[in-house]
Design a protein around this motif. Structure first.
Motif, mmCIF file in Angstrom:
data_model
loop_
_atom_site.group_PDB
_atom_site.id
_atom_site.type_symbol
_atom_site.label_atom_id
_atom_site.label_comp_id
_atom_site.label_asym_id
_atom_site.label_seq_id
_atom_site.Cartn_x
_atom_site.Cartn_y
_atom_site.Cartn_z
ATOM 1 N N HIS A 1 0.811 -1.223 0.000
ATOM 2 C CA HIS A 1 0.000 0.000 0.000
ATOM 3 C C HIS A 1 0.845 1.275 0.000
ATOM 4 O O HIS A 1 2.034 1.277 0.312
ATOM 5 N N GLY A 2 0.173 2.377 -0.294
ATOM 6 C CA GLY A 2 0.815 3.696 -0.287
ATOM 7 C C GLY A 2 0.769 4.317 1.096
ATOM 8 O O GLY A 2 0.295 3.720 2.075
ATOM 9 N N PHE A 3 1.231 5.566 1.152
ATOM 10 C CA PHE A 3 1.309 6.318 2.407
ATOM 11 C C PHE A 3 0.180 7.335 2.474
ATOM 12 O O PHE A 3 -0.030 8.046 1.482
ATOM 13 N N PRO A 4 -0.474 7.516 3.597
ATOM 14 C CA PRO A 4 -0.421 6.751 4.851
ATOM 15 C C PRO A 4 -1.660 5.865 4.964
ATOM 16 O O PRO A 4 -2.601 6.180 5.679
ATOM 17 N N LEU B 1 1.843 0.697 -4.919
ATOM 18 C CA LEU B 1 1.356 2.013 -5.327
ATOM 19 C C LEU B 1 2.083 3.085 -4.525
ATOM 20 O O LEU B 1 2.123 3.033 -3.289
ATOM 21 N N SER B 2 2.655 4.026 -5.231
ATOM 22 C CA SER B 2 3.344 5.170 -4.636
ATOM 23 C C SER B 2 4.422 4.734 -3.644
ATOM 24 O O SER B 2 5.415 4.157 -4.066
ATOM 25 N N MET B 3 4.232 4.924 -2.328
ATOM 26 C CA MET B 3 5.242 4.426 -1.383
ATOM 27 C C MET B 3 5.425 2.919 -1.560
ATOM 28 O O MET B 3 6.546 2.405 -1.453
ATOM 29 N N GLY B 4 4.327 2.224 -1.866
ATOM 30 C CA GLY B 4 4.421 0.786 -2.139
ATOM 31 C C GLY B 4 5.309 0.522 -3.351
ATOM 32 O O GLY B 4 6.000 -0.488 -3.428
ATOM 33 N N GLY B 5 5.302 1.451 -4.297
ATOM 34 C CA GLY B 5 6.160 1.337 -5.473
ATOM 35 C C GLY B 5 7.622 1.570 -5.113
ATOM 36 O O GLY B 5 8.514 0.892 -5.638
ATOM 37 N N TYR B 6 7.893 2.542 -4.226
ATOM 38 C CA TYR B 6 9.289 2.758 -3.782
ATOM 39 C C TYR B 6 9.792 1.463 -3.134
ATOM 40 O O TYR B 6 10.938 1.060 -3.324
ATOM 41 N N LEU B 7 8.912 0.843 -2.337
ATOM 42 C CA LEU B 7 9.295 -0.407 -1.659
ATOM 43 C C LEU B 7 9.492 -1.530 -2.676
ATOM 44 O O LEU B 7 10.430 -2.320 -2.561
ATOM 45 N N GLY C 1 9.117 20.095 2.507
ATOM 46 C CA GLY C 1 7.689 19.768 2.636
ATOM 47 C C GLY C 1 7.483 18.581 3.577
ATOM 48 O O GLY C 1 6.557 18.570 4.386
ATOM 49 N N ARG C 2 8.349 17.586 3.476
ATOM 50 C CA ARG C 2 8.253 16.413 4.370
ATOM 51 C C ARG C 2 8.452 16.862 5.820
ATOM 52 O O ARG C 2 7.752 16.398 6.729
ATOM 53 N N ASN C 3 9.437 17.751 6.046
ATOM 54 C CA ASN C 3 9.702 18.190 7.423
ATOM 55 C C ASN C 3 8.489 18.940 7.985
ATOM 56 O O ASN C 3 8.133 18.774 9.154
ATOM 57 N N GLY D 1 -6.753 10.021 -10.525
ATOM 58 C CA GLY D 1 -5.605 10.734 -9.971
ATOM 59 C C GLY D 1 -4.610 9.743 -9.377
ATOM 60 O O GLY D 1 -4.404 8.649 -9.913
ATOM 61 N N HIS D 2 -4.035 10.122 -8.223
ATOM 62 C CA HIS D 2 -2.962 9.328 -7.602
ATOM 63 C C HIS D 2 -3.465 7.977 -7.104
ATOM 64 O O HIS D 2 -2.739 7.000 -7.117
ATOM 65 N N LEU D 3 -4.726 7.918 -6.663
ATOM 66 C CA LEU D 3 -5.257 6.646 -6.144
ATOM 67 C C LEU D 3 -6.004 5.920 -7.261
ATOM 68 O O LEU D 3 -7.196 5.594 -7.141
HETATM 69 C C1 MLT Z 1 2.026 7.751 -1.323
HETATM 70 O O1 MLT Z 1 0.911 7.831 -1.864
HETATM 71 O O2 MLT Z 1 2.501 6.674 -0.945
HETATM 72 C C2 MLT Z 1 2.800 9.031 -1.107
HETATM 73 O O3 MLT Z 1 2.153 10.090 -1.703
HETATM 74 C C3 MLT Z 1 4.198 8.908 -1.579
HETATM 75 C C4 MLT Z 1 4.971 10.175 -1.454
HETATM 76 O O4 MLT Z 1 4.502 11.136 -0.834
HETATM 77 O O5 MLT Z 1 6.089 10.245 -1.978
#
Ligand code: MLT
Length: 253
Positions: A19-22, A85-91, A123-125, A234-236
């Motif tokens: 899954h993505g974040f959060p 998806l998204s963070m799940g994709g980074y993983l 932005g993250r901070n 969109g993103h989801l």
């Molecule tokens: C996500 O949907 O997992 C996040 O938007 C990822 C991100 O913020 O980089």
């Protein structure tokens, strides 16, 4: 290792969804419902999300290793199809780099390979400060407008409510830890050319967080990758257009 909570349905070749974040495993509900007729579908809650126990330090490479350990713990030895998806994709990209022999197929949805630049890190901070002072619901409200395309924004109040509730119920300490992991994630671009499994890249045409160009880049670099752009989402994209998303997934798998 404290194991992850997860959903496990169907039988056949194994597909794992990250899954993505959060969010938590509930974000893959439409895919679980559709794909379990033909595959074994495993959907973990990532550490500290959903019902999974929290871990000390959240990093993308560390959690990708946790996923490999969890697969060992539940006896999944055969190569899997992995979707993130998204963070799940980074993983999923980190898993692919660390454990290429454990993969059969790869699905990268609404994600990207490049790391945060200085502005994104700021932005993250700010987001970490927000979750620490106001909790997960405040992060949910800040993110929601960027998460979905126009159709869902205007016409799908029920989806918006579900997504907001899913984000709001996550533990603030995990949300903060995961934001730091997103901020500090490794650059995955140099590994793309060596991905040797069939890969599907999916993206919502209106994705504001990981725009279509990011997916075009992924599909351009990963040998033989197929790109599917989902209009009106969109993103989801998996939640906004589940029928289109599932059709692309089934055809690929
Ligand atoms: C996500 O949907 O997992 C996040 O938007 C990822 C991100 O913020 O980089």
């Amino acid at each position: 290792m404290k194991t992850l909570t997860f959903q496990d349905r169907g039988s056949g070749a194994t597909v794992v969804f990250l899954h993505g974040f959060p969010f938590d495993s509930a974000m893959w509900r439409p895919q679980l419902d559709s794909l379990a007729a033909s595959h074994r579908v495993l959907v973990p809650d990532l550490p500290g999300f959903g019902g999974s126990p929290a871990i000390g330090a959240w990093t993308i490479d560390g959690v990708a290793k946790t996923i490999a350990d969890w697969l060992d713990a539940i006896g999944v030895k055969e190569p899997i199809a992995l979707a993130g998806l998204s963070m799940g994709g980074y993983l999923a990209l980190s898993f692919t780099r660390q454990f290429p022999h454990r993969l059969r197929k790869l699905i990268l949805a609404d994600t990207k390979a490049d790391p945060d630049d200085a502005q994104a890190k700021e932005g993250r901070n700010a987001m970490i400060a927000l979750v620490n002072s106001k909790g997960s619901a405040a992060v949910a409200s800040a993110m929601l407008p960027k998460l979905v395309g126009n159709r869902a924004k205007v016409r799908d109040a029920a989806l918006l409510e579900r997504v907001h509730a899913m984000m709001s119920r996550q533990c603030p300490c995990t949300v903060a830890a995961a934001i730091a992991a997103l901020r500090d994630r490794p650059d995955a671009t140099s590994g793309l050319l060596s991905i040797a499994v069939p890969t599907l890249v999916v993206v919502g045409a209106e994705d504001a967080l990981t725009p279509v160009e990011k997916s075009q880049f992924l599909a351009g670099k990963i040998p033989g990758a197929k790109l599917e752009v989902i209009e009106g989402a969109g993103h989801l994209s998996n939640l906004e257009s589940p029928a289109r998303f599932n059709a692309a997934l089934s055809a690929f798998l």
